[in-house]
Scaffold this motif. Structure first.
Motif, PDB file in Angstrom:
ATOM      1  N   VAL A  52      -9.520  -2.874   0.687  1.00  0.00           N
ATOM      2  CA  VAL A  52      -8.356  -3.172   0.608  1.00  0.00           C
ATOM      3  C   VAL A  52      -8.543  -5.002   0.623  1.00  0.00           C
ATOM      4  O   VAL A  52      -9.767  -5.404   1.332  1.00  0.00           O
TER       5      VAL A  52
ATOM      6  N   VAL B 269      -7.197  -2.842  -4.167  1.00  0.00           N
ATOM      7  CA  VAL B 269      -7.687  -2.016  -3.595  1.00  0.00           C
ATOM      8  C   VAL B 269      -9.401  -1.619  -4.857  1.00  0.00           C
ATOM      9  O   VAL B 269      -8.569  -1.486  -5.703  1.00  0.00           O
TER      10      VAL B 269
ATOM     11  N   LEU C 188       0.632  -1.001  -0.127  1.00  0.00           N
ATOM     12  CA  LEU C 188       0.020  -0.089   0.240  1.00  0.00           C
ATOM     13  C   LEU C 188       0.748   1.225   0.308  1.00  0.00           C
ATOM     14  O   LEU C 188       0.964   2.315  -0.758  1.00  0.00           O
TER      15      LEU C 188
END
Length: 379
Positions: A71, A111, A30
């Protein structure tokens, strides 16, 4: 309960010593997706699958909330993640599925757009009868839009029908799903099921199901997989569609109106079934000639689905340790009993011949054992 972590890019994860290796891999990924961006990460409650979900909240330079996303962590289900991506792209032109923001299928990370925190089920809790009906009309209109997508693909150059990227909900799959009932539910309540009786019932159900018009089937179209889209409340967000198939036009409506988690009177359910048949006609979808015949098709499909769900809920408990689904078994059992009784009274002669003896077995053997097991332990 959530696991919340504030992350700053390129800073070691020293403040979360108990975070497992997988969580560290996710956080590192991320940080690469959202470069030079602070964010918080909340782990969301799990569902019936092995996937894990998180909500990521991006923060601006002043620490205030900015964009927010979902996510997906699918470490052991990369194939399912790829199927999720494929189906999302297929459905996107017709219905409101989450936008794909970033992905790494090899690592199992994705995502997605975040529709918000309000499920369809939440909308129903304090709604008036008129509001409830409006919500279901919207859900049915969304389903019609999905069913308008072609169930087969035709190449422009050669005008030839080619294989659809979705699997067919064929006889083998229908039988395999029903066998979850005989493999898990029947042993759980401690009874035996005559093999000939069982095979005859499955054969009769499959024969009728396969004659129904074929459409794209979400396969889990219910109150926990529909969301109020906070960015556009006139549309429902649709999630958890990676198991979509080409199958019977009645399946998703059964999931919606005889939801395992929400209960309505059969008078109301019948009214919605008739409403949906009218919506099919207005949209010029393939359907039967009367609402009564469509109700028959819905109940035939419902028996198949609810036999499957009873088996799945027991398997989730016995194999996966997810006992919370046992509380939903009584609702599913009531739905199954209604559908069997309806078909025994109103179904085709072929269906009646197999449903009536199976229903007798349910009444004489399964129901007493089920009541002893569930009334005493789980209700």
């Amino acid at each position: 309960m959530t696991d919340k972590t504030l992350l700053t890019p390129d800073v070691p994860d020293a403040n979360t010593p108990n975070t497992d290796v997988r969580q560290q891999q996710l956080q590192h990924w991320l940080q690469q997706v959202f470069v030079n961006q602070d964010f918080t990460l909340d782990s969301l409650p799990g569902d019936a699958s092995a996937r894990r979900y998180h909500r990521i909240q991006l923060l601006d330079s002043n620490g205030a909330n900015a964009a927010r996303y979902i996510v997906m962590d699918s470490a052991d289900e990369q194939d399912a993640m790829q199927q999720f991506i494929n189906v999302a792209k297929l459905m996107m032109p017709a219905i409101n599925v989450p936008e794909l923001v970033a992905q790494d299928v090899a690592k199992g990370f994705l995502v997605l757009q975040d529709f918000g925190m309000i499920e369809f089920a939440h909308l129903l809790v304090s709604a008036t009868p008129a509001q409830i009906n409006d919500y279901y009309q919207l859900a049915m209109q969304t389903l019609v839009a999905l069913q308008k997508l072609p169930a087969a693909i035709e190449t422009e150059a050669q005008s030839e029908t080619v294989q659809h990227p979705l699997p067919n909900y064929d006889a083998a799959m229908l039988r395999r799903e029903m066998d979850l009932f005989s493999d898990w539910f029947v042993p759980f309540i401690g009874v035996s099921l005559d093999e000939t009786l069982w095979d005859n019932l499955k054969a009769a159900l499959v024969a009728e199901i396969l004659t129904q018009p074929q459409v794209i089937v979400h396969r889990d179209y219910h109150s926990r997989n529909l969301m109020q889209d906070e960015a556009d409340m006139s549309r429902l967000g649709v999630i958890d569609f990676q198991d979509a198939v080409i199958g019977a036009y009645s399946y998703d409506l059964v999931s919606l109106v005889r939801d395992a988690y929400v209960e309505w009177s059969e008078t109301q359910v019948s009214r919605w079934i008739h409403d949906f048949w009218q919506l099919q006609q207005q949209a010029e979808l393939a359907t039967v000639s009367s609402a009564e015949q469509f109700e028959n098709d819905v109940n035939v499909m419902g028996v198949q689905r609810h036999l499957k769900v009873l088996g799945i809920f027991i398997r989730l408990s016995e194999r996966d340790g997810k006992d919370r689904y046992l509380a939903d078994v009584p609702k599913v059992m009531r739905d199954l009993m209604f559908e069997l009784e309806w078909l025994g009274a109103h179904g085709s002669e072929d269906i009646k011949c197999e449903v009536l003896p199976f229903n007798s077995w349910i009444q004489d053997n399964a129901l007493p054992a089920y009541q002893r097991k569930f009334v005493q332990q789980y209700i």
